[in-house]
Scaffold this motif. Structure first.
Motif: not given
Length: 371
Positions: A216-217, A220-221, A223-224, A229
Motif C-alpha cells: 500500500y505504501n 501511495l508513493y 502517486f504522491i 512512504c
C-alpha cells in the motif's frame, strides 16, 4: 532546542532505562537453592513443559561428547538451573540438559520434543536407559537444511520413542552463536498439531498485514512521491525479515536450503530495522525543520546503524550482538525522548508517535532482557 538540552534529555532518559535494566538483571541473576532433579512422570497428559524438571552442565570448550557426560566425574557436576531456567544468553559454551522421564502404566511411548527457539543452531538429543544404554540419538538443528529435519516444523521438533517401565534419561546438547534460549516441551503429536493451527494462523495474519501495508505504501508513493512512504516500506520489509527469522517462517518457507542465511539475517536485519526506523522518525516528525538538535543525533545514529549493517555481513561475533542490543536500547531511548519533546511542543502527530513507540519500547526491552 539547544544541543546541551538535547544531551540532558538523552542522559536522563538513558539513565532511567539503564536503572531498570540493572534492577531486572539483578533479579534475574539470583540463583535458586540447590535441589534434586525432579523426574517427569508421563501418563494421560498430552503436553508437558520441561521447566524446572532438568539439570544443566556447561561445557566451556564445547567439546564434550555423550560418553564424556555419562562419566561419573562430569555427571556429578550437573546442577538444577537458577531463575534464568533454560535461557543462557549469548555464550560460546555448549550446554547439556538432563531430564529423567518415566512412563506411567498405559502411557503412550511416542512423544515429540519441541525446542521452541527457531534460531538454535545446534541441538542434539539422546535417550539413555540403564539396561540398554543409548537407545536414540538425533542430531541437527538450525545449521541443517529444512528438508533434513525429522519433523517439518518452524521450531525444532524431535520424535522420541520412550521405553516403558524404566527411567529414560534424556540428554540434550545445545549451542548457538545467537541467543541460547531453550524452552522445551513434550507433546503428543495431535496436541502439537492443534497448538500449531493457532500459531501458524496468527503468524500468517501478521506477515499478510505487513506485506499489505508495504504494498500500500509503495503504491501511495508512486502517486504522491512522499518520502515517508518509502521509509515506512523499507522499515516494514526489514522488520518482516527479522520476524521471519525469529519465528522460523524464513527457514521453513523463504530460505529452506540456506540454513546459514537465518543467522545472517538475524545479525544484520536488526541494523536495517533501526536504520530505516530512524529515517522514518525524521520524516514523520520533520525533525530537520522542527528540532535540528535531535535531528543531528538521529543522523549520526543512522550512520552508525548503516555501518553496523555492513559489519554484520562480514563479522560474526557474540560481542557484536551484545553491543547491538545495547545500542538498540539507546536508539529507542533517543526516539522516546524525541516523542516526549514533540508532545511538549504541541505537535499533534507526536502523541500518536509516542504511543506507538511506547509499545515498541516495551517489546524491545523485554526482548533484550530475555536475550
Amino acid at each position: 532546542m539547544s544541543s546541551a538540552r538535547v544531551c540532558r534529555w538523552l542522559g536522563g532518559a538513558l539513565g532511567a532505562l539503564l536503572g531498570l535494566l540493572l534492577l531486572a538483571t539483578t533479579m534475574l541473576s539470583a540463583q535458586a537453592q540447590a535441589q534434586a532433579l525432579i523426574p517427569v512422570e508421563l501418563g494421560a497428559q498430552v503436553s508437558v513443559p520441561l521447566g524446572s524438571e532438568f539439570e544443566v552442565l556447561e561445557d566451556p570448550a564445547a567439546q564434550w561428547q555423550l560418553d564424556d557426560i555419562l562419566r561419573a566425574e562430569l555427571a556429578r557436576q550437573f546442577r538444577v538451573p537458577g531463575s534464568s531456567g533454560s535461557n543462557f544468553g549469548y555464550s560460546r559454551s555448549a550446554f547439556w540438559l538432563h531430564a529423567r522421564v518415566h512412563l506411567a502404566a498405559g502411557a503412550p511411548e511416542r512423544w515429540l520434543l519441541e525446542a521452541a527457539n527457531p534460531t538454535l543452531e545446534y541441538l542434539d538429543v539422546y535417550v539413555v536407559t540403564p539396561a540398554a544404554g543409548v537407545v536414540d540419538a538425533q542430531h541437527g538443528a538450525g545449521m541443517a537444511k529444512f528438508a533434513q529435519r525429522a519433523v517439518a516444523h518452524r521450531n525444532h521438533v524431535k520424535p522420541l520413542q520412550l521405553q516403558p517401565g524404566v527411567d529414560n534419561e534424556l540428554y540434550i546438547r545445545v549451542a548457538s552463536r545467537l541467543n541460547l534460549s531453550v524452552p522445551l516441551h513434550l507433546w503428543q503429536p495431535d496436541a502439537l498439531w492443534q497448538k500449531d493451527q493457532l500459531e501458524y494462523a496468527l503468524l500468517a495474519a501478521y506477515f499478510g498485514v505487513l506485506l499489505g501495508l508495504t504494498a500500500y505504501n509503495l503504491l501511495l508513493y508512486s502517486f504522491i512521491r512522499d518520502r515517508i512512504c518509502l521509509s515506512y516500506s523499507a522499515f516494514a520489509v526489514a522488520m518482516g525479515l527479522i520476524q521471519a527469522s525469529i519465528s522460523g517462517f524464513g527457514a521453513q518457507y523463504l530460505w529452506p536450503e540456506l540454513p546459514e542465511f537465518n543467522t545472517l539475517v538475524l545479525q544484520s536485519a536488526r541494523a536495517l530495522v533501526s536504520f530505516f526506523a530512524l529515517l522514518l522518525v525524521r520524516d514523520y516528525l520533520s525533525t530537520a525543520r522542527r528540532m535540528p538538535g535531535f535531528d543531528r543525533v538521529l543522523r549520526v545514529m543512522a550512520g552508525v546503524w548503516a555501518l553496523a549493517f555492513v559489519v554484520a555481513l562480514v563479522w560474526e561475533s557474540r560481542m557484536f550482538n551484545l553491543l547491538g542490543a545495547v545500542f538498540s536500547l539507546f536508539s529507542l531511548t533517543v526516539v522516546i525522548a524525541l516523542g516526549i519533546q514533540g508532545v511538549r511542543r504541541g505537535y499533534p502527530e507526536a502523541r500518536y508517535f509516542l504511543a506507538a513507540w511506547a509499545v515498541m519500547a516495551t517489546g524491545t526491552v523485554v526482548f533484550a532482557l530475555h536475550n
